[in-house]
Design a protein around this motif. Sequence first.
Motif, PDB file in Angstrom:
ATOM      1  N   PRO A 277       0.796  -1.235   0.000  1.00  0.00           N
ATOM      2  CA  PRO A 277       0.000   0.000   0.000  1.00  0.00           C
ATOM      3  C   PRO A 277       0.826   1.281   0.000  1.00  0.00           C
ATOM      4  N   ARG A 278       2.071   1.225   0.506  1.00  0.00           N
ATOM      5  CA  ARG A 278       2.916   2.424   0.556  1.00  0.00           C
ATOM      6  C   ARG A 278       4.133   2.266  -0.364  1.00  0.00           C
ATOM      7  N   ARG A 279       3.914   1.596  -1.485  1.00  0.00           N
ATOM      8  CA  ARG A 279       5.053   1.280  -2.348  1.00  0.00           C
ATOM      9  C   ARG A 279       5.634   2.502  -3.043  1.00  0.00           C
ATOM     10  N   ASN A 280       4.918   3.616  -3.070  1.00  0.00           N
ATOM     11  CA  ASN A 280       5.421   4.817  -3.736  1.00  0.00           C
ATOM     12  C   ASN A 280       5.988   5.860  -2.781  1.00  0.00           C
ATOM     13  N   VAL A 281       6.156   5.501  -1.512  1.00  0.00           N
ATOM     14  CA  VAL A 281       6.724   6.436  -0.542  1.00  0.00           C
ATOM     15  C   VAL A 281       8.229   6.562  -0.792  1.00  0.00           C
ATOM     16  N   ILE A 282       8.688   7.787  -1.074  1.00  0.00           N
ATOM     17  CA  ILE A 282      10.087   8.060  -1.410  1.00  0.00           C
ATOM     18  C   ILE A 282      10.875   8.333  -0.132  1.00  0.00           C
ATOM     19  N   THR A 283      12.100   7.792  -0.040  1.00  0.00           N
ATOM     20  CA  THR A 283      12.933   8.023   1.140  1.00  0.00           C
ATOM     21  C   THR A 283      14.043   9.046   0.892  1.00  0.00           C
ATOM     22  N   HIS A 284      14.442   9.271  -0.352  1.00  0.00           N
ATOM     23  CA  HIS A 284      15.438  10.304  -0.692  1.00  0.00           C
ATOM     24  C   HIS A 284      14.920  11.105  -1.880  1.00  0.00           C
ATOM     25  N   ALA A 285      15.143  12.410  -1.864  1.00  0.00           N
ATOM     26  CA  ALA A 285      14.808  13.261  -2.997  1.00  0.00           C
ATOM     27  C   ALA A 285      15.531  14.592  -2.819  1.00  0.00           C
ATOM     28  N   VAL A 286      15.687  15.319  -3.890  1.00  0.00           N
ATOM     29  CA  VAL A 286      16.324  16.628  -3.839  1.00  0.00           C
ATOM     30  C   VAL A 286      15.323  17.640  -3.300  1.00  0.00           C
ATOM     31  N   GLY A 287      15.739  18.411  -2.292  1.00  0.00           N
ATOM     32  CA  GLY A 287      14.908  19.473  -1.756  1.00  0.00           C
ATOM     33  C   GLY A 287      14.141  19.141  -0.499  1.00  0.00           C
ATOM     34  N   VAL A 288      14.149  17.884  -0.071  1.00  0.00           N
ATOM     35  CA  VAL A 288      13.343  17.510   1.092  1.00  0.00           C
ATOM     36  C   VAL A 288      14.105  17.644   2.406  1.00  0.00           C
ATOM     37  N   SER A 289      15.433  17.798   2.347  1.00  0.00           N
ATOM     38  CA  SER A 289      16.228  18.003   3.556  1.00  0.00           C
ATOM     39  C   SER A 289      17.463  18.825   3.202  1.00  0.00           C
ATOM     40  N   ASP A 290      18.064  19.440   4.230  1.00  0.00           N
ATOM     41  CA  ASP A 290      19.252  20.262   3.982  1.00  0.00           C
ATOM     42  C   ASP A 290      20.431  19.424   3.507  1.00  0.00           C
ATOM     43  N   GLU A 291      20.497  18.185   3.972  1.00  0.00           N
ATOM     44  CA  GLU A 291      21.594  17.298   3.563  1.00  0.00           C
ATOM     45  C   GLU A 291      21.143  16.464   2.370  1.00  0.00           C
ATOM     46  N   LEU A 292      21.839  16.610   1.253  1.00  0.00           N
ATOM     47  CA  LEU A 292      21.493  15.920   0.019  1.00  0.00           C
ATOM     48  C   LEU A 292      22.096  14.520   0.017  1.00  0.00           C
ATOM     49  N   GLU A 293      21.241  13.504  -0.179  1.00  0.00           N
ATOM     50  CA  GLU A 293      21.691  12.115  -0.214  1.00  0.00           C
ATOM     51  C   GLU A 293      21.445  11.532  -1.607  1.00  0.00           C
TER      52      GLU A 293
END
Length: 259
Positions: free
Chosen positions: A157-173
């Motif tokens: 049911p949560r298969r599209n939940v993203i754990t890393h992306a550009v812009g979502v945190s100050d530290e880019l992973e």
Amino acid sequence: MSTVALPIDSFGVSHKGCVRDHNEDNYLIEPQTGLWVVADGMGGHEAGEVASASIVDHLATIGIASSAPDLRARFEDRLSRANAEIRGISRSRGITIGSTFAALLAMDGRFACLWAGDSRIYLVRNGAIFQVSKDHTEVQELLDRGMISAEEALTWPRRNVITHAVGVSDELEIDFQQGELIPGDVFVLGTDGLTAHVSDPEIEAAVKSATPRAACQGLLDMVLARGGTDNVTIVLVKIGGGRNGALHSDRSAVEGLAR
């Protein structure tokens, strides 16, 4: 490192799909720079497309690098700038926006694939397709931990939940893979609007004997015929200069990319 410039043919398409009323995807094709990118924005109307456009706009300023390490450094610098810009937009609007991305860098006979999120990079080599990238998603983490099966992942049911992306945190992973380019290689960069409707074997079949332009159009037509539930962006990069039949001696290097 090889200094021979291999001929490269590339093409890209982007479409809002059959359900969405606007397109939050963006892409960039810069063969002279050695850079190809797809980006899938998140955050809703007039937000997700801002995030993906920020990535593309910053990466478009890279220019001509002096070496492969210089190209990689320029890429990471521009991506960091995009991350900071998107963070600023998020704060000013009081919402969280961001974008996945998948990028291919190619120079001096070498390649580097970099990504964050669930936009993917495939390599078709010697008649086989390999997923070079690895999804940054909740469902992929559960798979890696052995908590769910591959079959369960398809309907999670949560298969599209993203754990890393550009812009979502100050530290880019971001993650990356790198290797040697071989004549006949075909790289496929696609947002999840492609992989939601088209299987890996179908992607492989579509690119094997077609030009990048024809393959992109064929894959897009396939997505739209199957409902196109999301925006879809596809970029194909074909490395020329040789025949596939002469490449089997490097098979062991290819197998190292398999996941």
